[in-house]
Design a protein around this motif. Structure first.
Motif, short mmCIF file in Angstrom:
data_model
loop_
_atom_site.label_atom_id
_atom_site.label_comp_id
_atom_site.label_asym_id
_atom_site.label_seq_id
_atom_site.Cartn_x
_atom_site.Cartn_y
_atom_site.Cartn_z
N HIS A 162 0.83 -1.21 0.00
CA HIS A 162 0.00 0.00 0.00
C HIS A 162 0.86 1.26 0.00
O HIS A 162 2.00 1.24 0.47
CB HIS A 162 -0.93 0.00 1.21
CG HIS A 162 -1.97 -1.08 1.17
ND1 HIS A 162 -3.24 -0.87 0.71
CD2 HIS A 162 -1.90 -2.39 1.52
CE1 HIS A 162 -3.93 -2.00 0.78
NE2 HIS A 162 -3.14 -2.94 1.27
N ARG A 163 0.28 2.33 -0.50
CA ARG A 163 1.04 3.58 -0.60
C ARG A 163 0.97 4.42 0.67
O ARG A 163 1.93 5.12 1.01
CB ARG A 163 0.54 4.41 -1.78
CG ARG A 163 1.50 5.54 -2.14
CD ARG A 163 1.14 6.22 -3.43
NE ARG A 163 2.24 7.11 -3.86
CZ ARG A 163 2.17 7.89 -4.93
NH1 ARG A 163 1.09 7.90 -5.69
NH2 ARG A 163 3.21 8.66 -5.23
N GLU A 166 3.78 4.60 3.10
CA GLU A 166 4.97 5.29 2.60
C GLU A 166 4.94 6.79 2.92
O GLU A 166 5.98 7.45 2.90
CB GLU A 166 5.10 5.10 1.09
CG GLU A 166 5.32 3.65 0.67
CD GLU A 166 5.38 3.49 -0.84
OE1 GLU A 166 5.13 4.50 -1.56
OE2 GLU A 166 5.69 2.38 -1.30
N ASP A 231 13.35 5.23 -4.14
CA ASP A 231 12.14 4.44 -3.93
C ASP A 231 11.57 4.65 -2.53
O ASP A 231 10.35 4.73 -2.36
CB ASP A 231 12.46 2.95 -4.13
CG ASP A 231 11.23 2.08 -3.96
OD1 ASP A 231 10.30 2.21 -4.77
OD2 ASP A 231 11.19 1.27 -3.01
N ASN A 236 7.81 9.95 -3.45
CA ASN A 236 6.51 10.42 -2.93
C ASN A 236 6.48 11.91 -2.61
O ASN A 236 5.48 12.40 -2.08
CB ASN A 236 6.14 9.62 -1.67
CG ASN A 236 5.69 8.21 -1.98
OD1 ASN A 236 4.89 8.00 -2.89
ND2 ASN A 236 6.21 7.24 -1.25
N TYR A 239 3.68 13.71 -4.43
CA TYR A 239 2.41 13.14 -3.98
C TYR A 239 1.99 13.77 -2.64
O TYR A 239 0.83 14.13 -2.44
CB TYR A 239 2.54 11.63 -3.85
CG TYR A 239 1.29 10.92 -3.37
CD1 TYR A 239 0.07 11.09 -4.01
CD2 TYR A 239 1.34 10.04 -2.29
CE1 TYR A 239 -1.07 10.43 -3.58
CE2 TYR A 239 0.21 9.36 -1.85
CZ TYR A 239 -0.99 9.57 -2.50
OH TYR A 239 -2.12 8.92 -2.07
#
Length: 334
Positions: A162-163, A166, A231, A236, A239
């Motif tokens: 799942h994001r 993160e 990564d 992110n 985002y």
């Protein structure tokens, strides 16, 4: 730049369960500072957040747990190394809200149940202790567990699939920026330089400070030879900016990442980290761990001794916890 009030309001879009012991103290490290040649050394005590011996993950899970519950998941699966603080604190957070917890523990087969692993056992985690060979495909192993649970009618949440996990830590430490800024103001501190593990918590502080227009400096310490920072954190950044609708986010240009304190690899105690552990204990009554907070303090000590830090800066050691790991290193530390 935005105000503290605007940032607080933007953070309200994320559900939060408050169980961490906050605010954590900001303390001056006087005797250790004097020993290494500075009068401007501070520690942000994220090791005192509660939740089974504390650590930065308590803040993370204040945002992560409501997300898991709101999405309707009923079992939590986590893949972590044998030494993992994350594994321990995830177990505790899951227990507080009655969520069964499955730990896929890498490189744990035939290892003694000591340190974090002992606490995982005490917390009642369903532990799958993988061999070195099994650990090469720990994700595949976890997927099999996930599929078995799905067949039983469960709705498992495999963290690594799942994001939100993160970014939960980044969100939590954007929020922590507000607390830390108030403490700096109360103590009249400027010329701030924060040292911490190169990870999501540090990125949260970077993002929070940039949006508040705070002139803080940061240095990240790499603690694992396996780290892929593109990564792990940098993918992110945009985002987070979009999700929170904030003017600025973190980037590679915001802080250097120092790779000099890993030694032979993650979980292997180095002489400089051992020195940092012993100095902190003997001079301050402060315990730091061999894998995370220890390398950060070792870097601070080394850089101050070698005049690589401006003596006018207030150096802030972001102590992210890890106390239980010490008990797995009794032979190396005595």
């Amino acid at each position: 730049m935005i105000t503290s009030e605007i940032l607080k309001n933007k953070l309200k879009k994320f559900p939060r369960y408050r169980f961490a012991h906050l605010p954590t103290p900001l303390e001056k490290i006087e005797r250790l500072g004097s020993d290494i040649g500075t009068t401007n050394l501070w520690v942000k005590r994220e090791d005192t957040t509660g939740l089974v011996l504390g650590g930065n993950k308590a803040r993370h899970y204040e945002f992560e747990i409501p997300h898991i519950i709101d999405e309707g998941y009923d079992v939590l699966i986590n893949i972590m190394d044998y030494h993992s603080n994350n594994a321990r604190m995830t177990a505790a957070a899951a227990n507080k809200f009655g969520i069964p917890y499955v730990l896929i523990s890498e490189y744990a087969k035939d290892k003694p149940k000591q340190g974090n692993m002992l606490i995982d056992v005490l917390l009642g985690a369903e532990i799958h202790a993988l061999s070195s060979e099994e650990s090469k495909d720990s994700r595949g192993y976890a997927k099999k567990i996930e599929n078995e649970l799905l067949k039983k009618g469960k709705n498992p949440y495999l963290l690594q699939e799942h994001r939100f996990p993160e970014i939960a830590g980044i969100i939590a430490y954007i929020n922590a920026t507000l607390e830390l800024n108030e403490q700096f103001q109360e103590k009249g501190l400027d010329n701030i330089h924060i040292y911490g593990v190169a990870g999501r918590s540090l990125c949260g502080l970077v993002t929070g400070s940039k949006n508040l227009g705070l002139d803080w400096k940061f240095t990240g310490i790499n603690v694992s030879e396996k780290a892929d920072f593109d990564d792990y954190i940098f993918k992110n950044s945009e985002y987070v900016k979009e999700l929170l609708d904030i003017p600025s986010t973190y980037s590679k240009n915001d802080f250097p990442i120092i790779h000099d304190y890993i030694g032979e690899g993650y979980g292997i105690l180095t002489p400089s980290v051992k020195e940092a552990i012993l100095k902190a204990a003997k001079l301050e009554g402060l315990l730091v761990d061999p894998n995370y907070s220890g390398p950060v303090l070792a870097a601070i000590i080394d850089q101050i001794k070698n005049n690589q830090i401006d003596k006018n800066e207030n150096i802030v050691f972001l102590h992210t916890g890890g106390l239980p790991s010490l008990f797995s290193y009794s032979e190396e530390l005595t």
